[in-house]
Design a protein around this motif. Structure first.
Motif, mmCIF file in Angstrom:
data_model
loop_
_atom_site.group_PDB
_atom_site.id
_atom_site.type_symbol
_atom_site.label_atom_id
_atom_site.label_comp_id
_atom_site.label_asym_id
_atom_site.label_seq_id
_atom_site.Cartn_x
_atom_site.Cartn_y
_atom_site.Cartn_z
ATOM 1 N N THR A 12 3.075 1.785 -3.387
ATOM 2 C CA THR A 12 3.021 1.615 -1.938
ATOM 3 C C THR A 12 3.518 0.221 -1.553
ATOM 4 O O THR A 12 3.651 -0.666 -2.375
ATOM 5 C CB THR A 12 1.603 1.823 -1.397
ATOM 6 N N ILE A 60 -0.209 4.413 5.142
ATOM 7 C CA ILE A 60 -1.254 4.851 4.209
ATOM 8 C C ILE A 60 -2.676 4.599 4.744
ATOM 9 O O ILE A 60 -3.640 4.709 3.993
ATOM 10 C CB ILE A 60 -1.079 4.185 2.830
ATOM 11 N N CYS A 66 -2.242 10.105 3.030
ATOM 12 C CA CYS A 66 -2.315 9.718 1.615
ATOM 13 C C CYS A 66 -2.290 10.948 0.710
ATOM 14 O O CYS A 66 -1.618 10.955 -0.322
ATOM 15 C CB CYS A 66 -3.575 8.892 1.359
ATOM 16 N N ARG A 67 -3.020 11.991 1.099
ATOM 17 C CA ARG A 67 -2.987 13.245 0.324
ATOM 18 C C ARG A 67 -1.583 13.813 0.291
ATOM 19 O O ARG A 67 -1.090 14.256 -0.755
ATOM 20 C CB ARG A 67 -3.961 14.267 0.920
ATOM 21 N N VAL A 70 0.767 11.886 -2.140
ATOM 22 C CA VAL A 70 0.523 12.222 -3.547
ATOM 23 C C VAL A 70 1.057 13.615 -3.849
ATOM 24 O O VAL A 70 1.678 13.849 -4.896
ATOM 25 C CB VAL A 70 -0.969 12.103 -3.892
ATOM 26 N N LEU A 83 -0.435 4.676 -10.412
ATOM 27 C CA LEU A 83 -0.549 4.402 -8.982
ATOM 28 C C LEU A 83 -0.670 2.898 -8.806
ATOM 29 O O LEU A 83 -1.553 2.263 -9.388
ATOM 30 C CB LEU A 83 -1.782 5.090 -8.393
ATOM 31 N N ASN A 85 -1.207 0.260 -5.865
ATOM 32 C CA ASN A 85 -1.560 0.064 -4.471
ATOM 33 C C ASN A 85 -1.210 -1.365 -4.055
ATOM 34 O O ASN A 85 -1.971 -2.303 -4.273
ATOM 35 C CB ASN A 85 -3.063 0.308 -4.272
ATOM 36 N N TYR A 116 -8.123 6.216 -0.481
ATOM 37 C CA TYR A 116 -7.641 7.576 -0.229
ATOM 38 C C TYR A 116 -6.567 7.973 -1.244
ATOM 39 O O TYR A 116 -6.558 9.111 -1.744
ATOM 40 C CB TYR A 116 -7.069 7.690 1.181
ATOM 41 N N LEU A 117 -5.669 7.059 -1.541
ATOM 42 C CA LEU A 117 -4.612 7.357 -2.512
ATOM 43 C C LEU A 117 -5.192 7.554 -3.909
ATOM 44 O O LEU A 117 -4.793 8.471 -4.638
ATOM 45 C CB LEU A 117 -3.570 6.241 -2.522
#
Length: 246
Positions: A12, A60, A66-67, A70, A83, A85, A116-117
């Protein structure tokens, strides 16, 4: 060199600064990168230099987006191993004048988004034996003037890192964080002081060695994301030119 060949990484904040540096470096080291950012023009420019990379324009701050990010990453690339962030925001304000909206936005971008991510990515990362690298800040381990929301969120991100590390100690997942000091990114070089702020309080966050290049900090992210860091779990690394050493 920390190799990332064959890995799929979601990064991100990939349209500028550290996120862009991470995306480029991961691509150079063999990863397939899925970048997320809010500026499509800048994302396109960055990913013109990332072989095989994909990207999505997204904010984000919300759980649903966020869902979706992904889901898009795994649908297009087949899996998710890493991931990172990076996305964040920081605007200095007098605490007594911070609006509800400004406070909520600080928490939404700097803390809620990474949560959330991570939540959405966990099933994929556990399946892959992957890892999460959270980019906090030295504001996550010390106080900074005129930065109540940012400090609260980054302290929270350090806590989230440690909580996940403990929860998943016995499973195939690593979770670590880095706490950079000042970097030569638009967020830092373009900051403005609130009216009437004491510059001496602000300068307490600076290292005598100056600001770091984002490319240098990206190398630490790449190491933690790689199999070379297989024994590192639940760690909080500073990359601040000695600012918090004592």
């Amino acid at each position: 060199m920390s190799e990332l060949s064959g890995k799929v990484a979601l990064v991100t904040g990939a349209s500028s600064g550290l996120g862009a540096a991470v995306a480029r470096l991961f691509g150079q080291r063999g990863a397939t990168v899925f970048g997320v950012g809010r500026d499509e023009q800048r994302l396109a420019a960055v990913f013109a230099e990332v072989p095989g990379g994909r990207y999505a324009v997204a904010d984000i701050a919300g759980a649903q987006r966020c869902r979706e990010v992904v889901e898009q990453c795994t649908a297009e690339l087949g899996c998710l191993d890493i991931l990172v962030n990076v996305a964040g925001q920081h605007a200095m304000r007098h605490t007594a004048r911070v609006t509800d909206e400004e406070w909520e936005r600080d928490l939404a971008v700097n803390l809620n988004g990474p949560f959330y991510l991570s939540r959405a990515a966990l099933p994929h990362l556990l399946e892959a034996g992957g890892n999460i690298v959270n980019v906090a800040s030295i504001a996550g381990i010390e106080g900074q003037a005129y930065s109540a929301g940012y400090c609260a969120a980054k302290h929270g991100l350090v806590g989230l890192t440690r909580a996940l590390a403990v929860e998943f100690t016995a499973q195939r997942l690593r979770v670590n964080a880095i706490c950079p000091g000042g970097m030569l990114t638009p967020q830092v070089t373009g900051f403005t002081l609130p009216e009437g702020a004491d510059p001496n309080l602000v300068m307490r966050v600076a290292s005598p060695r100056g600001l770091s290049e984002p490319e240098a900090v990206a190398k630490l992210v790449a190491f933690l994301a790689s199999d070379d860091a297989a024994a590192i779990h639940g760690a909080i690394y500073t990359a601040d030119n000695g600012k918090t050493a004592g």
